[in-house]
Design a protein around this motif. Sequence first.
Motif, PDB file in Angstrom:
ATOM      1  N   ILE A   1     -30.504 -27.433 -11.393  1.00 43.66           N
ATOM      2  CA  ILE A   1     -31.200 -26.245 -11.798  1.00 43.66           C
ATOM      3  C   ILE A   1     -30.520 -25.002 -11.317  1.00 43.66           C
ATOM      4  O   ILE A   1     -30.428 -24.040 -12.163  1.00 43.66           O
ATOM      5  N   GLU A   2     -29.903 -24.988 -10.150  1.00 49.57           N
ATOM      6  CA  GLU A   2     -29.231 -23.819  -9.866  1.00 49.57           C
ATOM      7  C   GLU A   2     -27.838 -23.722 -10.475  1.00 49.57           C
ATOM      8  O   GLU A   2     -27.706 -22.627 -11.016  1.00 49.57           O
ATOM      9  N   PHE A   3     -27.186 -24.687 -10.856  1.00 49.64           N
ATOM     10  CA  PHE A   3     -26.003 -24.600 -11.793  1.00 49.64           C
ATOM     11  C   PHE A   3     -26.424 -24.158 -13.171  1.00 49.64           C
ATOM     12  O   PHE A   3     -25.847 -23.470 -13.805  1.00 49.64           O
ATOM     13  N   GLN A   4     -27.444 -24.684 -13.576  1.00 46.32           N
ATOM     14  CA  GLN A   4     -27.909 -24.302 -15.025  1.00 46.32           C
ATOM     15  C   GLN A   4     -28.336 -22.630 -15.020  1.00 46.32           C
ATOM     16  O   GLN A   4     -27.880 -22.063 -16.134  1.00 46.32           O
ATOM     17  N   ASN A   5     -28.823 -22.158 -14.085  1.00 51.94           N
ATOM     18  CA  ASN A   5     -29.060 -20.913 -14.043  1.00 51.94           C
ATOM     19  C   ASN A   5     -27.775 -20.017 -13.841  1.00 51.94           C
ATOM     20  O   ASN A   5     -27.612 -18.953 -14.732  1.00 51.94           O
ATOM     21  N   VAL A   6     -26.645 -20.437 -13.353  1.00 52.95           N
ATOM     22  CA  VAL A   6     -25.420 -19.864 -13.642  1.00 52.95           C
ATOM     23  C   VAL A   6     -24.819 -19.842 -15.003  1.00 52.95           C
ATOM     24  O   VAL A   6     -24.257 -18.977 -15.398  1.00 52.95           O
ATOM     25  N   VAL A   7     -25.102 -21.025 -15.539  1.00 53.17           N
ATOM     26  CA  VAL A   7     -24.269 -21.302 -16.774  1.00 53.17           C
ATOM     27  C   VAL A   7     -24.951 -20.335 -17.789  1.00 53.17           C
ATOM     28  O   VAL A   7     -24.652 -19.613 -18.433  1.00 53.17           O
ATOM     29  N   ASP A   8     -26.487 -20.316 -17.730  1.00 53.79           N
ATOM     30  CA  ASP A   8     -27.166 -19.388 -18.583  1.00 53.79           C
ATOM     31  C   ASP A   8     -26.844 -17.999 -18.449  1.00 53.79           C
ATOM     32  O   ASP A   8     -27.113 -17.138 -19.199  1.00 53.79           O
ATOM     33  N   SER A   9     -26.440 -17.583 -17.270  1.00 54.20           N
ATOM     34  CA  SER A   9     -26.187 -16.211 -16.888  1.00 54.20           C
ATOM     35  C   SER A   9     -24.919 -15.943 -17.758  1.00 54.20           C
ATOM     36  O   SER A   9     -24.444 -14.512 -17.900  1.00 54.20           O
ATOM     37  N   GLY A  10     -24.037 -16.776 -18.191  1.00 55.84           N
ATOM     38  CA  GLY A  10     -22.812 -16.435 -18.804  1.00 55.84           C
ATOM     39  C   GLY A  10     -21.669 -15.774 -17.991  1.00 55.84           C
ATOM     40  O   GLY A  10     -20.853 -15.223 -18.430  1.00 55.84           O
ATOM     41  N   HIS A  11     -21.762 -15.924 -16.651  1.00 56.08           N
ATOM     42  CA  HIS A  11     -20.882 -15.344 -15.851  1.00 56.08           C
ATOM     43  C   HIS A  11     -19.544 -16.042 -16.354  1.00 56.08           C
ATOM     44  O   HIS A  11     -19.320 -17.090 -16.126  1.00 56.08           O
ATOM     45  N   GLU A  12     -18.569 -15.143 -16.352  1.00 55.03           N
ATOM     46  CA  GLU A  12     -17.118 -15.416 -16.887  1.00 55.03           C
ATOM     47  C   GLU A  12     -16.450 -16.641 -16.066  1.00 55.03           C
ATOM     48  O   GLU A  12     -15.952 -17.462 -16.436  1.00 55.03           O
ATOM     49  N   GLU A  13     -16.395 -16.410 -14.817  1.00 55.24           N
ATOM     50  CA  GLU A  13     -15.819 -17.302 -13.804  1.00 55.24           C
ATOM     51  C   GLU A  13     -16.495 -18.514 -13.376  1.00 55.24           C
ATOM     52  O   GLU A  13     -16.065 -19.460 -13.118  1.00 55.24           O
ATOM     53  N   LEU A  14     -17.864 -18.186 -13.111  1.00 50.65           N
ATOM     54  CA  LEU A  14     -18.645 -19.162 -12.441  1.00 50.65           C
ATOM     55  C   LEU A  14     -19.292 -20.017 -13.302  1.00 50.65           C
ATOM     56  O   LEU A  14     -19.779 -21.329 -13.131  1.00 50.65           O
ATOM     57  N   ALA A  15     -19.494 -19.591 -14.500  1.00 51.46           N
ATOM     58  CA  ALA A  15     -20.177 -20.598 -15.713  1.00 51.46           C
ATOM     59  C   ALA A  15     -19.494 -21.767 -15.679  1.00 51.46           C
ATOM     60  O   ALA A  15     -20.066 -23.060 -15.795  1.00 51.46           O
ATOM     61  N   PRO A  16     -18.266 -21.539 -16.016  1.00 50.66           N
ATOM     62  CA  PRO A  16     -17.432 -23.107 -16.310  1.00 50.66           C
ATOM     63  C   PRO A  16     -17.551 -23.963 -14.904  1.00 50.66           C
ATOM     64  O   PRO A  16     -17.633 -25.298 -15.166  1.00 50.66           O
ATOM     65  N   LEU A  17     -17.419 -23.375 -13.794  1.00 52.23           N
ATOM     66  CA  LEU A  17     -17.530 -24.110 -12.652  1.00 52.23           C
ATOM     67  C   LEU A  17     -18.768 -24.606 -12.230  1.00 52.23           C
ATOM     68  O   LEU A  17     -19.144 -25.891 -12.068  1.00 52.23           O
ATOM     69  N   ALA A  18     -19.875 -24.031 -12.628  1.00 54.09           N
ATOM     70  CA  ALA A  18     -21.447 -24.569 -12.915  1.00 54.09           C
ATOM     71  C   ALA A  18     -21.674 -25.773 -13.795  1.00 54.09           C
ATOM     72  O   ALA A  18     -22.085 -26.689 -13.394  1.00 54.09           O
ATOM     73  N   GLN A  19     -21.083 -25.542 -14.938  1.00 57.50           N
ATOM     74  CA  GLN A  19     -21.143 -26.676 -15.946  1.00 57.50           C
ATOM     75  C   GLN A  19     -20.319 -27.891 -15.539  1.00 57.50           C
ATOM     76  O   GLN A  19     -21.128 -29.053 -15.621  1.00 57.50           O
ATOM     77  N   PHE A  20     -19.317 -27.603 -14.822  1.00 62.14           N
ATOM     78  CA  PHE A  20     -18.590 -29.000 -14.284  1.00 62.14           C
ATOM     79  C   PHE A  20     -19.178 -29.382 -13.299  1.00 62.14           C
ATOM     80  O   PHE A  20     -19.375 -30.542 -13.087  1.00 62.14           O
TER      81      PHE A  20
END
Length: 411
Positions: free
Chosen positions: A227-246
Amino acid sequence: MKRFIIVEIIVVAALVIGFFIGRASNSVGIEAYYTNADAAWEKAQKADTPPVTLEDEDQKRVSEVRALYRHVFEKYPDNRWADDALYQLASRLGRTDEEAFALFRRLINTYPDSEWTDDSLYTIAIAYYRLAENIKQTESVESADAYYDRASAMFDQLIQDYPGSALADESRFNRAMCLYGKGSWTAALEAFDALREDFIGSELSHSIVYYTGMIFTERQAYDEARIEFQNVVDSGHEELAPLAQFGIGQTYFAQAKYDEAIESYQRVIDTYPEAKMAQDAHFNIGWAYEKLKKYDEAIIQLEGAIEKYPHNENTSNMQFYVGQIYYAKEDTDGAINAYRKVSDNPTYDYDTRRQAQYWIGFIYEKAERIDEAIGEYQKLLKDFPEPHRTLRHPSNNINENYIQKLRTGEL
């Protein structure tokens, strides 16, 4: 008490009178002090234009600039440029250099109202934090704890003494990161939760959510982590979104949900092809295929990733892993060829290469191809004379005595 006060006033008055008399007689000296201080500062600034760096090729100029800044605060400690010169000199040294630490501390203690004091506190704190991170990679978490604690104490000091500083919020976040670094999951989670509301709209809010997901992962609360990682992915943050999806892929992998893990890793590759995590996702897909016992798919995936990313830090281990997969599917020649690509590659680390060479000899020995096994073990002793750093590693058992027993059939 009154008499004491009267006497004190008289003493102070005398000092004041003396000060003005002295000032009248030494006005030229005082004026020269500050004039000379300004000139020394201007000379340092001129020499430092453009600013020197630690990597500057002209080290003679670097030394000259350092000497000029030191002259300003050593010769004129009461002038308005002394704290600036201190900070500039400290910044021209390595951030983990003990001399730099001493200069930053000197600035903090001598010029507490300087515009550079909060920055100096922050610099020391970050240096301690990075030391802790480096120690943790090579030693134990316990060895790093002392440096995390030092960093946290410096962040605390900045927050308390300079609450209006632009670095105060980052210090609050980094204080929570010190708890995270120590593996104090409950305390770190509480610290991040306490920051959430205050950091709404801040760039750091995404980091808070991401590391909350990482803590849930460590605590094996995988649904909450996703849930937390998906929130980061949805934010589209350039550096953290790939890390969260991983990270989503990692949670599925940890639960042995390998098909879901593959899908999540593939999403990293498709959505963030230029991100570093896309490289790691290629390797992890191969790993997941191996767990599913889809050996051919695993080999194809891993060999493709190895070819595409020869300098990734996982490449040597994954090439070794290919050898293991071939061995698992009882393809002796495939395993030997895969291990050979490791042992013969001078860019790979010593222990991995030594281990691969051992496996070549081991495979031949198990296949009762003794002459070939002896040849490979002799190559092991010749090309890798230093033992594996893991004392009980089986390659450390190979010596001339072992080879002689193998040759005579005594094993």
